[in-house]
Design a protein around this motif. Structure first.
Motif, PDB file in Angstrom:
ATOM      1  N   CYS A 110       0.839  -1.200   0.000  1.00  0.00           N
ATOM      2  CA  CYS A 110       0.000   0.000   0.000  1.00  0.00           C
ATOM      3  C   CYS A 110       0.877   1.255   0.000  1.00  0.00           C
ATOM      4  CB  CYS A 110      -0.921  -0.009   1.215  1.00  0.00           C
ATOM      5  SG  CYS A 110      -2.005   1.435   1.317  1.00  0.00           S
ATOM      6  N   LEU A 133      -0.372   4.393   0.578  1.00  0.00           N
ATOM      7  CA  LEU A 133      -0.984   5.471   1.352  1.00  0.00           C
ATOM      8  C   LEU A 133      -0.639   5.339   2.826  1.00  0.00           C
ATOM      9  CD1 LEU A 133      -4.600   5.681  -0.145  1.00  0.00           C
ATOM     10  CD2 LEU A 133      -2.655   7.154  -0.648  1.00  0.00           C
ATOM     11  N   ARG A 164      -4.927   7.863   5.941  1.00  0.00           N
ATOM     12  CA  ARG A 164      -5.749   8.117   4.753  1.00  0.00           C
ATOM     13  C   ARG A 164      -6.592   6.907   4.362  1.00  0.00           C
ATOM     14  NH1 ARG A 164      -3.023  10.491  -0.378  1.00  0.00           N
ATOM     15  NH2 ARG A 164      -5.228  10.264  -0.971  1.00  0.00           N
ATOM     16  N   LEU A 165      -6.322   5.751   4.970  1.00  0.00           N
ATOM     17  CA  LEU A 165      -7.088   4.551   4.646  1.00  0.00           C
ATOM     18  C   LEU A 165      -8.433   4.578   5.367  1.00  0.00           C
ATOM     19  CD1 LEU A 165      -4.290   1.840   4.881  1.00  0.00           C
ATOM     20  CD2 LEU A 165      -5.346   2.737   2.787  1.00  0.00           C
ATOM     21  N   HIS A 218      -5.480  -4.028   2.442  1.00  0.00           N
ATOM     22  CA  HIS A 218      -4.775  -2.828   2.004  1.00  0.00           C
ATOM     23  C   HIS A 218      -5.127  -2.481   0.556  1.00  0.00           C
ATOM     24  CE1 HIS A 218      -2.273  -3.553   5.602  1.00  0.00           C
ATOM     25  NE2 HIS A 218      -2.011  -2.241   5.539  1.00  0.00           N
ATOM     26  N   ARG A 219      -5.247  -3.500  -0.296  1.00  0.00           N
ATOM     27  CA  ARG A 219      -5.610  -3.242  -1.696  1.00  0.00           C
ATOM     28  C   ARG A 219      -6.994  -2.611  -1.771  1.00  0.00           C
ATOM     29  NH1 ARG A 219      -5.864  -1.493  -6.513  1.00  0.00           N
ATOM     30  NH2 ARG A 219      -6.121  -2.946  -8.261  1.00  0.00           N
ATOM     31  N   GLU A 242      -7.030   1.035  -0.081  1.00  0.00           N
ATOM     32  CA  GLU A 242      -6.397   2.051  -0.925  1.00  0.00           C
ATOM     33  C   GLU A 242      -7.271   2.384  -2.131  1.00  0.00           C
ATOM     34  OE1 GLU A 242      -1.883   2.746  -2.177  1.00  0.00           O
ATOM     35  OE2 GLU A 242      -2.805   1.130  -3.355  1.00  0.00           O
ATOM     36  N   TYR A 243      -7.892   1.369  -2.716  1.00  0.00           N
ATOM     37  CA  TYR A 243      -8.723   1.627  -3.904  1.00  0.00           C
ATOM     38  C   TYR A 243      -9.922   2.511  -3.535  1.00  0.00           C
ATOM     39  CZ  TYR A 243     -11.025   0.950  -8.376  1.00  0.00           C
ATOM     40  OH  TYR A 243     -11.597   1.190  -9.602  1.00  0.00           O
ATOM     41  N   ALA A 300     -10.073   4.607  -1.099  1.00  0.00           N
ATOM     42  CA  ALA A 300      -9.569   5.939  -0.769  1.00  0.00           C
ATOM     43  C   ALA A 300      -9.291   6.749  -2.025  1.00  0.00           C
ATOM     44  CB  ALA A 300      -8.301   5.826   0.081  1.00  0.00           C
ATOM     45  N   GLN A 301      -8.810   6.095  -3.073  1.00  0.00           N
ATOM     46  CA  GLN A 301      -8.436   6.787  -4.304  1.00  0.00           C
ATOM     47  C   GLN A 301      -9.584   6.905  -5.297  1.00  0.00           C
ATOM     48  OE1 GLN A 301      -5.097   4.388  -5.563  1.00  0.00           O
ATOM     49  NE2 GLN A 301      -3.626   5.591  -4.354  1.00  0.00           N
ATOM     50  N   HIS A 302     -10.695   6.215  -5.059  1.00  0.00           N
ATOM     51  CA  HIS A 302     -11.837   6.234  -5.990  1.00  0.00           C
ATOM     52  C   HIS A 302     -13.128   6.446  -5.198  1.00  0.00           C
ATOM     53  CE1 HIS A 302      -8.696   4.014  -8.175  1.00  0.00           C
ATOM     54  NE2 HIS A 302      -9.231   4.547  -9.272  1.00  0.00           N
ATOM     55  N   PRO A 303     -13.349   7.695  -4.772  1.00  0.00           N
ATOM     56  CA  PRO A 303     -14.551   7.961  -3.959  1.00  0.00           C
ATOM     57  C   PRO A 303     -15.856   7.745  -4.721  1.00  0.00           C
ATOM     58  CG  PRO A 303     -13.433  10.002  -4.598  1.00  0.00           C
ATOM     59  CD  PRO A 303     -12.511   8.880  -4.969  1.00  0.00           C
TER      60      PRO A 303
END
Length: 870
Positions: free
Chosen positions: A607, A609, A613-614, A711-712, A715-716, A718-721
């Motif tokens: 990860c 981030l 942020r997670l 974690h995958r 993170e996804y 978090a990055q794709h609201p």
């Protein structure tokens, strides 16, 4: 005229071909030999002008429709196998023989006449006379030979005699006779050790077929599973009172006595059977034999006596129903008048006990009338027979399984267990009214809801054995296919060394085209009848391979005579077809793809981030009696070391040591409870009621998360609201954590969710916001398809779903698994319910198959790319 001679190999098809050729007596008669894969020959037969006589050993709907006269022949499959072995030095494997049987069932439904080898052998002149009558009825006597039957028979014998030499390598195109080609009937006592072993193996494997065609007798008439189900149920009742309608020779009475029946009232109408039963049970006070037929009402009726084609009276298939004759059972020649009684009337008149624990009905097509005659009498359990189109034996039926189910539902029997047979496959199914041609078996109706738990336990005990037998049979077919492939490769190498490469290139090109087209025939990963579909495909493949072997062997023999080996350096490419076919077969829905191997874990996701942020993740594991696996499940979650994780285990009050396992984790779990609940769906809801994470998921207590999965996912999100739901690929594992398969999914397709759910539940994660928007709970009316229901609700409120191209979870396959046990019990009904809700109508399996085909093709492409890269 278009005459087709078809039948079991080594069953006089060549003799029948030559008999028809002599009777037709057309000098310009065109003759055609049609192999299973020869579509050009089929088209030639279908479109030919003039008189055509063709021969084949496989079933083809094209040929069936094109032919205006079909003549089918069969024989004792044991001696057919031995004769085949003597002729070709090749063992008849199970799949090959079963393909003969299945082709025969199909041909018998359309045949104008059926020849039984043993009858023809005893009276060939009678067979010639019979064939002349069949052809005269079709085409008129004036177009047939005017020579006597004796002259024609003599000429047929002479034709065979001229070919009893091995000087010629191939068959004669006019007579279809191979060198030394003379079908014979090996006497069992004259067999050598290898032949005797083959003969006895075929007798064991094909006992039901041999019994159906009266080559052997079986006390349970091929219904061992039905009898075991009945025996196990009766054994759990306290001194049951049993009624046996249609006793025949008394095998079910023996069963009931062994199960502890206090009283057995047996009804049998055939005088010969009644005499036998009275003598057999004369000293058994619990058994009362009544020499009457049972029907809807009392009175007199015609009782049809069943005989075989040779005039011998059978022990079964006698009936009050006017079913007519079938291929192997004649009911039109003998009958007697019998007295009939209705069970309801007997109960009213105090001639039957008021409380009946178990009623078994086996009246060959009259069972529904017997049930209608119960009136107010309601036995606790009823076992009744059904079948759907069995032209070889029972023939047509006057009622269907659905008719029995309709009667039962109207009389308070809301649940049933269906024992279904089709070919070599058996199944146990709950409340399933559907059938297809060739199905037969019994249905057990259950009156009292209080008995359901007991019956479920009985079925659960029998189901693994049934599944294992089906699995073993399919595994045998696969093994035999591979053995055939090895022979094909060897022969192909030798032939190619003699002939050069061009024909092989042509074969590969046509094989590739056929394989690409075969995607249309691959069954979808749905429970319509996957075992049966796979079985039929394997059987057909075995026959095609056998034909290839035979052609290659003949060609090799011919060219060895004419030419020396030309090149020992040619490379083998015969294996290409096999690997291409395997590569193009969908794996979705296949839960056991290869032999267990060491689980190859994907590399843990790294990860990028920071922890703050997670998003927080809440996970729930519902559990019940899974002490063996739950620790592995928990470890797979906790070992993720995800920084913002709430993890709850909701156990249903297990008594197998699960609580001790949970205690051992101390405060590493956010919380756990072990107390009785309302099942898996309620357990998930109870767990989520205590959770507060931004991202949610549940993981069943026998499944695993893959390293780095959280974690995958975190993170996804978090990055794709804009994304509401994610899922990934699946690894299949066995009880020992060994890998047995992988599902590689294509990109998400919302439309597919209306037809099927291929989304691996153990890889599914969603935002709390979409959860609350979709109702905020699991629908507890679902016991099997609750995840599919949730996904459809997510879709209905506008969720955006994404498939991640990563292996996020492992789905475990084991004997006690809920998915395996419940798919027939509740899964079929729940899935049909979800399709009705999504589509607004009932749909057939064919419609489902066609709708899913584009998605499955995309899956095949992704799966193939993954395997090449791997």
């Amino acid at each position: 005229m278009k005459i087709l001679i078809c039948g079991m190999p080594r069953s006089m098809t060549t003799w029948a071909f030559n008999a028809a050729r002599e009777i037709v007596a057309d000098q310009n008669l065109k003759t055609v030999w049609i192999e299973p894969s020869d579509t050009a020959a089929e088209e030639q037969f279908a479109t030919a002008n003039g008189n055509v006589l063709a021969k084949c050993h496989h079933y083809s709907e094209v040929l069936a429709k094109a032919a205006d006269c079909v003549i089918y022949s069969y024989r004792d499959i044991r001696t057919a196998a031995v004769s085949y072995f003597r002729k070709f030095s090749s063992d008849c494997d199970t799949g090959q023989l079963n393909a003969w049987v299945q082709a025969g069932r199909a041909w018998m439904q359309v045949a104008d006449t059926v020849l039984r080898y043993e009858q023809v052998e005893r009276g060939p002149a009678n067979a010639i006379r019979h064939l002349r009558q069949v052809l005269a009825k079709k085409y008129g006597a004036e177009v047939l030979s005017r020579e006597s039957d004796e002259v024609l028979l003599s000429r047929i014998d002479e034709t065979f005699a001229l070919r009893q030499t091995a000087d010629v390598a191939d068959y004669d195109a006019q007579t279809m006779i191979l060198p030394a080609h003379r079908t014979f009937q090996p006497a069992p006592d004259d067999l050598n050790a290898a032949e005797k072993a083959l003969y006895l193996r075929i007798e064991r494997e094909f006992a039901p077929w041999l019994a159906e065609h009266f080559y052997i007798q079986q006390e349970d008439h091929g219904q061992a599973l039905d009898y075991r189900l009945a025996a196990n149920v009766m054994a759990r009742l306290a001194r049951p009172v049993v009624i046996d309608v249609g006793v025949e020779r008394g095998s079910f009475i023996d069963l009931a006595l062994s199960a502890g029946a206090e009283r057995i009232i047996a009804f049998e109408a055939l005088p010969r059977h009644v005499e036998h039963l009275n003598a057999r049970f004369a000293h058994e006070p619990r058994v009362e034999v009544r020499a009457k037929a049972v029907s809807e009402r009392s009175g007199k009726a015609v009782f049809h006596i069943a005989i075989d084609p040779e005039g011998r009276e059978l022990d079964y298939h006698h009936t009050l129903a006017d079913l007519g004759d079938s291929i192997t059972v004649v009911r039109s020649e003998r009958s007697i008048e019998v007295e009939t009684v209705a069970l309801g009337a007997l109960a009213v008149n105090k001639q039957l006990p008021e409380a009946i624990d178990f009623l078994k009905v086996d009246t060959d097509g009259h069972d529904l009338a017997v049930l209608r005659g119960l009136e107010g009498l309601r036995p606790r359990f009823i076992l009744a027979e059904y079948w759907d189109t069995l032209p070889e034996t029972s023939g047509r039926n006057l009622y269907s399984l659905a008719d029995l189910q309709t009667w039962a539902a109207g009389c308070g029997y809301s649940h049933s267990v269906v024992i279904r047979r089709h070919g070599r496959l058996e199944s146990l199914e709950w409340d399933a009214p559907w059938t297809q041609a060739g199905d037969w078996g019994n249905v057990l109706f259950i009156r009292d809801v209080a008995d359901l738990a007991m019956v479920r336990a009985v079925v659960a005990g029998l189901a693994p054995e049934v599944q294992q037998r089906n699995h073993d049979y399919l595994a045998t077919l696969v093994k035999e296919c591979e053995a055939k492939e090895a022979v094909i490769r060897r022969l192909d190498n030798e032939v190619k060394a003699l002939l050069g490469q061009q024909h092989v290139v042509d074969d590969i090109e046509s094989e590739e085209a056929a394989l690409l087209k075969s995607l249309e025939d691959v069954p979808a990963a749905l429970p319509s009848d996957p075992a049966s579909t796979s079985c039929k495909a394997l059987e057909a493949e075995l026959i095609r391979k056998e034909i290839v072997i035979r052609k290659q062997a003949r060609a090799l023999a011919a060219y060895r005579v004419a030419f020396p080996p030309l090149s020992p350096f040619l490379r083998s490419i015969g294996f290409v077809g096999r690997h291409l076919r395997a590569a193009l077969r969908p794996r979705l829905g296949n839960l056991n793809q290869y032999l267990p191997r060491r689980l190859e874990l994907p590399k843990p996701y790294v990860c990028g981030l920071p922890a703050e942020r997670l998003p927080s993740i809440s996970m729930v594991t519902p559990s019940f009696q899974q002490a063996r696996f739950v620790g592995r499940t928990i470890d797979s979650v906790l070992s993720q070391n995800y920084p913002r994780l709430d993890y709850f285990v909701q156990d249903g009050g297990s008594t197998d040591g699960t609580a001790d396992v949970l205690k051992s984790y101390g405060d590493r779990l956010t919380g756990w409870v072990s107390q009785k609940d309302g099942g898996q769906s309620q357990a998930i809801n109870l767990g989520f009621a205590r959770a507060s994470g931004e991202i949610m998921a549940w993981l069943n207590s026998d499944d695993l998360l893959m390293p780095g999965a959280l974690h995958r996912v975190g993170e996804y999100f978090a990055q794709h609201p804009e994304v509401d739901v994610v899922y990934g690929n699946r690894i299949l594992i066995d009880e020992e954590d060994r890998e047995i398969g992988r599902w590689v999914l294509p990109a998400h397709d919302d439309e597919v969710l209306s037809w099927a759910d291929f989304i691996p539940q153990e890889t599914l994660f969603w935002r709390r916001s979409i959860w609350e928007k979709a109702g905020g709970r699991i629908d507890e009316s679902f016991r099997f398809a609750m995840d599919w229901d949730l996904l459809q609700r997510f879709r209905s409120v506008g969720a955006r779903m994404v498939r991640l191209p990563d292996f996020l979870g492992a789905f475990r396959i084991h004997n006690a698994q809920k998915t395996s046990v419940q798919i027939n019990e509740v899964g079929m009904e729940e899935m049909a319910r979800l399709r009705r809700r999504a589509l607004g109508l009932e749909v057939s399996w064919g419609q489902i198959h066609r709708a899913l085909m584009p998605y499955l093709i995309k899956h095949v492409v992704h799966d193939l790319a993954y395997r090449i890269k791997r």
